[in-house]
Scaffold this active site. Structure first.
Site: not given
Ligand code: 4NP
Length: 154
Positions: A13, A15-17
């Site tokens: 939680n 980087c991507r999300s």
């Protein structure tokens, strides 16, 4: 109209999300939607997104300001309408936390909404270089646009 509640989920939680959250919040301005993100792991609880992800996102006009939280099966399965995983491991972990198989219909992969990008998942950029962060954002911009289109179509 009751807002649609969406939760994006990755591992840390940071980087991507949170990037998916930032991209979707920007794209969906004016549409009745509530967006959060979470990680299946708790390593980074309370932290801002990774500085590299924030910097690459900022260059595209997205400000990532969320704080990392860990996915909580006792709260989040019920709270959100759509729980969208970044990769196959995240999806597998979410499925296994749904012990009574009550919420499987809420689960999907981010790339299920891809329109142009032909990829198998949103890959973890954490241990890679700058190109990985740009690639993640390319995938997220495409998939978030596809997701919004789907939500608007009802
Ligand atoms: P994310 O990336 O899942 O996209 O937030 C990662 C962040 C941190 C770690 C792994 C992946 N980590 O191992 O700390």
């Amino acid at each position: 109209m009751k807002p649609t509640k969406i939760l994006f989920v990755c591992l840390g939680n940071i980087c991507r999300s949170p990037a998916a959250e930032g991209v979707m919040k920007s794209l969906a301005k004016g549409f009745p939607i509530e967006i959060q993100s979470a990680g299946t792991a708790g390593y980074h609880i309370g932290e801002l997104p990774d500085i590299r992800m924030r910097s690459h996102s900022h260059k595209r006009g997205y400000e990532l300001v969320s704080r990392a939280q860990q996915f909580d099966p006792l709260i989040h399965f019920e709270m959100f309408d759509h729980i969208i995983a970044m990769d196959g491991n995240n999806l597998r972990d979410l499925k296994s936390m749904d012990q009574h198989k009550k919420y499987q219909h809420k689960l999907s992969l981010m790339i299920d909404y891809s329109q142009i990008m032909n990829v198998k998942e949103v890959p973890d950029p954490y241990y890679g270089g700058p190109a990985g962060f740009e690639h993640v954002l390319d995938i997220l911009e495409d998939a978030c646009a596809g997701l919004l289109k789907k939500l608007k179509a009802g």
